[in-house]
Design a protein around this motif. Structure first.
Motif, PDB file in Angstrom:
ATOM      1  N   PHE A 135     -14.815  39.698   7.179  1.00  0.00           N
ATOM      2  CA  PHE A 135     -15.432  38.375   7.002  1.00  0.00           C
ATOM      3  C   PHE A 135     -16.961  38.396   6.995  1.00  0.00           C
ATOM      4  O   PHE A 135     -17.592  37.625   6.294  1.00  0.00           O
ATOM      5  CB  PHE A 135     -14.963  37.424   8.099  1.00  0.00           C
ATOM      6  CG  PHE A 135     -13.554  36.919   7.911  1.00  0.00           C
ATOM      7  CD1 PHE A 135     -12.794  37.327   6.824  1.00  0.00           C
ATOM      8  CD2 PHE A 135     -12.996  36.041   8.819  1.00  0.00           C
ATOM      9  CE1 PHE A 135     -11.495  36.869   6.646  1.00  0.00           C
ATOM     10  CE2 PHE A 135     -11.702  35.572   8.651  1.00  0.00           C
ATOM     11  CZ  PHE A 135     -10.943  35.989   7.563  1.00  0.00           C
ATOM     12  N   CYS A 136     -17.555  39.197   7.867  1.00  0.00           N
ATOM     13  CA  CYS A 136     -19.015  39.118   8.041  1.00  0.00           C
ATOM     14  C   CYS A 136     -19.478  40.375   8.772  1.00  0.00           C
ATOM     15  O   CYS A 136     -18.702  41.290   9.020  1.00  0.00           O
ATOM     16  CB  CYS A 136     -19.377  37.880   8.871  1.00  0.00           C
ATOM     17  SG  CYS A 136     -18.795  37.978  10.564  1.00  0.00           S
ATOM     18  N   VAL A 159     -20.426  40.568  11.853  1.00  0.00           N
ATOM     19  CA  VAL A 159     -20.081  40.582  13.281  1.00  0.00           C
ATOM     20  C   VAL A 159     -18.969  41.591  13.567  1.00  0.00           C
ATOM     21  O   VAL A 159     -19.047  42.383  14.519  1.00  0.00           O
ATOM     22  CB  VAL A 159     -19.648  39.165  13.734  1.00  0.00           C
ATOM     23  CG1 VAL A 159     -18.882  39.211  15.057  1.00  0.00           C
ATOM     24  CG2 VAL A 159     -20.868  38.268  13.853  1.00  0.00           C
ATOM     25  N   PHE A 160     -17.933  41.591  12.733  1.00  0.00           N
ATOM     26  CA  PHE A 160     -16.760  42.394  13.076  1.00  0.00           C
ATOM     27  C   PHE A 160     -16.985  43.898  12.883  1.00  0.00           C
ATOM     28  O   PHE A 160     -16.566  44.687  13.737  1.00  0.00           O
ATOM     29  CB  PHE A 160     -15.529  41.843  12.348  1.00  0.00           C
ATOM     30  CG  PHE A 160     -15.194  40.457  12.831  1.00  0.00           C
ATOM     31  CD1 PHE A 160     -14.485  40.264  14.005  1.00  0.00           C
ATOM     32  CD2 PHE A 160     -15.676  39.345  12.165  1.00  0.00           C
ATOM     33  CE1 PHE A 160     -14.230  38.990  14.487  1.00  0.00           C
ATOM     34  CE2 PHE A 160     -15.425  38.064  12.637  1.00  0.00           C
ATOM     35  CZ  PHE A 160     -14.700  37.888  13.806  1.00  0.00           C
ATOM     36  N   CYS A 172     -13.637  32.870  10.825  1.00  0.00           N
ATOM     37  CA  CYS A 172     -12.767  33.541  11.794  1.00  0.00           C
ATOM     38  C   CYS A 172     -12.012  32.527  12.663  1.00  0.00           C
ATOM     39  O   CYS A 172     -10.897  32.798  13.093  1.00  0.00           O
ATOM     40  CB  CYS A 172     -13.563  34.526  12.655  1.00  0.00           C
ATOM     41  SG  CYS A 172     -14.906  33.767  13.561  1.00  0.00           S
ATOM     42  N   VAL A 202     -14.627  32.167  18.205  1.00  0.00           N
ATOM     43  CA  VAL A 202     -15.802  33.042  18.111  1.00  0.00           C
ATOM     44  C   VAL A 202     -17.068  32.274  17.715  1.00  0.00           C
ATOM     45  O   VAL A 202     -18.113  32.441  18.337  1.00  0.00           O
ATOM     46  CB  VAL A 202     -15.522  34.227  17.155  1.00  0.00           C
ATOM     47  CG1 VAL A 202     -16.776  35.063  16.939  1.00  0.00           C
ATOM     48  CG2 VAL A 202     -14.402  35.099  17.725  1.00  0.00           C
ATOM     49  N   PRO A 203     -17.024  31.415  16.671  1.00  0.00           N
ATOM     50  CA  PRO A 203     -18.277  30.736  16.302  1.00  0.00           C
ATOM     51  C   PRO A 203     -18.863  29.900  17.430  1.00  0.00           C
ATOM     52  O   PRO A 203     -20.089  29.847  17.599  1.00  0.00           O
ATOM     53  CB  PRO A 203     -17.880  29.860  15.106  1.00  0.00           C
ATOM     54  CG  PRO A 203     -16.429  29.981  14.918  1.00  0.00           C
ATOM     55  CD  PRO A 203     -15.937  31.142  15.719  1.00  0.00           C
ATOM     56  N   CYS A 249     -23.897  36.328  13.817  1.00  0.00           N
ATOM     57  CA  CYS A 249     -22.944  35.286  13.393  1.00  0.00           C
ATOM     58  C   CYS A 249     -23.691  34.151  12.695  1.00  0.00           C
ATOM     59  O   CYS A 249     -24.703  33.672  13.173  1.00  0.00           O
ATOM     60  CB  CYS A 249     -22.184  34.762  14.610  1.00  0.00           C
ATOM     61  SG  CYS A 249     -21.182  33.304  14.232  1.00  0.00           S
ATOM     62  N   HIS A 250     -23.149  33.720  11.539  1.00  0.00           N
ATOM     63  CA  HIS A 250     -23.749  32.613  10.775  1.00  0.00           C
ATOM     64  C   HIS A 250     -22.996  31.299  11.003  1.00  0.00           C
ATOM     65  O   HIS A 250     -23.240  30.326  10.287  1.00  0.00           O
ATOM     66  CB  HIS A 250     -23.740  32.945   9.285  1.00  0.00           C
ATOM     67  CG  HIS A 250     -24.757  33.972   8.877  1.00  0.00           C
ATOM     68  ND1 HIS A 250     -24.904  35.179   9.527  1.00  0.00           N
ATOM     69  CD2 HIS A 250     -25.690  33.972   7.889  1.00  0.00           C
ATOM     70  CE1 HIS A 250     -25.879  35.871   8.946  1.00  0.00           C
ATOM     71  NE2 HIS A 250     -26.365  35.160   7.960  1.00  0.00           N
ATOM     72  N   ASN A 251     -22.068  31.304  11.944  1.00  0.00           N
ATOM     73  CA  ASN A 251     -21.312  30.090  12.260  1.00  0.00           C
ATOM     74  C   ASN A 251     -20.605  29.548  11.012  1.00  0.00           C
ATOM     75  O   ASN A 251     -20.578  28.341  10.780  1.00  0.00           O
ATOM     76  CB  ASN A 251     -22.264  29.030  12.847  1.00  0.00           C
ATOM     77  CG  ASN A 251     -21.516  27.943  13.585  1.00  0.00           C
ATOM     78  OD1 ASN A 251     -20.317  28.046  13.816  1.00  0.00           O
ATOM     79  ND2 ASN A 251     -22.215  26.887  13.941  1.00  0.00           N
ATOM     80  N   CYS A 252     -20.019  30.476  10.232  1.00  0.00           N
ATOM     81  CA  CYS A 252     -19.386  30.041   8.988  1.00  0.00           C
ATOM     82  C   CYS A 252     -18.004  29.439   9.234  1.00  0.00           C
ATOM     83  O   CYS A 252     -17.466  28.755   8.366  1.00  0.00           O
ATOM     84  CB  CYS A 252     -19.284  31.210   8.010  1.00  0.00           C
ATOM     85  SG  CYS A 252     -17.906  32.331   8.356  1.00  0.00           S
ATOM     86  N   GLY A 253     -17.423  29.728  10.384  1.00  0.00           N
ATOM     87  CA  GLY A 253     -16.134  29.128  10.735  1.00  0.00           C
ATOM     88  C   GLY A 253     -14.927  29.897  10.220  1.00  0.00           C
ATOM     89  O   GLY A 253     -13.788  29.579  10.578  1.00  0.00           O
TER      90      GLY A 253
HETATM   91  S1  SF4 Z   1     -18.066  32.276  12.332  1.00  0.00           S
HETATM   92 FE1  SF4 Z   1     -16.854  34.148  12.465  1.00  0.00          FE
HETATM   93  S2  SF4 Z   1     -16.618  34.902  10.371  1.00  0.00           S
HETATM   94 FE2  SF4 Z   1     -18.274  33.383  10.396  1.00  0.00          FE
HETATM   95  S3  SF4 Z   1     -20.150  34.556  10.652  1.00  0.00           S
HETATM   96 FE3  SF4 Z   1     -19.486  33.951  12.709  1.00  0.00          FE
HETATM   97  S4  SF4 Z   1     -18.223  35.628  13.444  1.00  0.00           S
HETATM   98 FE4  SF4 Z   1     -18.431  35.870  11.225  1.00  0.00          FE
END
Ligand code: SF4
Ligand code: SF4
Length: 393
Positions: free
Chosen positions: A44-45, A47-48, A75, A91-92, A69-73
């Motif tokens: 996804f990004c 972070v993982f 995950c 996680v966000p 993390c971009h707080n994209c939602g």
């Molecule tokens: S919200 Fe989840 S998927 Fe989106 S950037 Fe943050 S950790 Fe990655």
């Protein structure tokens, strides 16, 4: 009574910063342990992949990963362990809470980190102070009472505020903001560098991180269709509105920079007419910034309540509103040239810009700086051998 073994363990943990974790940091560590066993969201990004290089999460690891993390939602919407599951993985939200803490903890000077606690109020007070300053100055300089705020001035806006006065007011505030942000992110960089391999920046890493920042790569959901906002649907709106806001801001900044060069190098003082470069850059930048911030405001109002940290909404909205006010008053000034409304609009615009500059190191703007630092460290770290023995990724 503690055994020698437990004392040794605690000493090691203390050295790693592990037992000094705040509650939000401990929550991120807990959730990442679950994610590390699951790994469903690996693509996804950033972070993982960063998470899978670690078996344990110390304070510096958590600060680094939270700012990736971009707080994209994505995950959260994919997670089988999200609430109401008893694991309560979000996680966000956990990352956003730590990010808010890092902005305050790394603020310079440290005492001003407290301004993050009631950030909406901070920005509102800064705006009131900025508006008051310029209205009082306009009245005092003209010596005609409040009538000075509503009359067509001779000599354009330098007929209201002399150029040197504006430079003397704005330059120290702007330079202080740059200094404060630089010192804050330098301390962050020093803390997270040992936790991210310690390797120095390289050209390929810098290029990759710059590309991720400029394209807002991690708001594409990992598949290019976009991230989430209010529901399960993907949207590219957040990415586009961020782009309009960021590039609009940069174009406005470029307009001011070019105008400064015109003034000092070419002896061409403002105001400028179309199709001069400052006017074109400022016009396009102002429209872009106004549309972008209006869009971000709308998206923020409709945002899914489980995304991010609700306590940071006032900070987010105050920053968006201040940027919007800066853009729209700048555009209005353009339209009002030569009219009686010019002094009042000029005070509004300069007050908003002053409030923006003064609060840059103590508001939402910081997220761009810390996220860029984390993306740089991620691009460096991913090029190093994997410390848990699975080879470089
Ligand atoms: S919200 Fe989840 S998927 Fe989106 S950037 Fe943050 S950790 Fe990655
Ligand atoms: S967020 Fe949920 S689905 Fe994604 S890796 Fe973590 S536990 Fe697995």
């Amino acid at each position: 009574m503690q055994t020698l073994e437990s004392l040794t363990r605690d000493a090691r943990a203390l050295a790693n910063g592990d037992i000094l974790l705040s509650a939000p940091e401990a929550e991120v560590a807990r959730q990442l342990q679950i994610c590390n066993a699951c790994r469903y969201c690996e693509g996804f990004c950033a972070v993982f992949p960063a998470m899978t290089r670690r078996l344990e999460f110390g304070k510096a690891d958590i600060h680094f990963i939270a700012n990736l993390c971009h707080n994209c939602g994505a995950c959260l919407h994919a997670c089988q362990y999200a609430p109401p599951h008893e694991f309560a993985v979000n996680v966000p939200q956990a990352m956003a809470q730590v990010r808010g803490q890092t902005y305050a903890d790394y603020a310079w000077p440290p005492a001003l980190g407290a301004l993050y606690q009631r950030n909406g109020l901070t920005l509102a007070l800064a705006l009131v102070a900025g508006l008051t300053l310029f209205m009082v100055l306009a009245v005092a300089l003209k010596g005609q009472g409040l009538g000075a705020l509503w009359q067509a001035p001779a000599g354009g806006f330098y007929g209201i505020f002399p150029h040197n006065l504006l430079v003397g007011l704005f330059a120290p505030v702007f330079l202080f903001a740059v200094l404060a942000l630089s010192l804050g992110v330098r301390r962050f960089w020093r803390d997270v560098t040992p936790a991210t391999s310690g390797a120095p920046l390289s050209t390929p890493a810098t290029m990759e991180a710059t590309d991720a920042v400029l394209r807002l790569k991690y708001l594409d959901g990992g598949h290019g269709d976009g991230c989430h906002n209010e529901d399960d649907a993907y949207t590219l709106s957040r990415r586009r509105m961020h782009h309009l806001t960021f590039y609009g801001f940069m174009l406005c900044f470029a307009a001011t920079s070019v105008a400064t060069l015109y003034h000092y190098l070419l002896d061409l003082p403002a105001p400028y007419d179309l199709p001069s470069l400052p006017k074109l850059l400022g016009g396009v930048g102002g429209v872009s910034l106004a549309i972008g911030t209006a869009g971000l405001w709308r998206l923020n109002l409709r945002r899914h309540p489980a995304h991010g940290d609700a306590a940071q909404k006032p900070m987010d909205r105050a920053f968006i509103a201040l940027l919007f006010l800066t853009a729209t008053t700048g555009l209005a000034l353009w339209a009002a040239r030569g009219s009686a409304a010019l002094p009042l609009l000029l005070c509004l615009h300069l007050g908003a810009v002053m409030a923006l500059f003064a609060t840059l190191p103590y508001g939402k703007f910081a997220h761009g700086v810390f996220r860029t630092a984390s993306l740089l460290r991620h691009a460096v770290e991913k090029r190093q051998p994997n410390p848990i023995g699975l080879g470089a990724d």
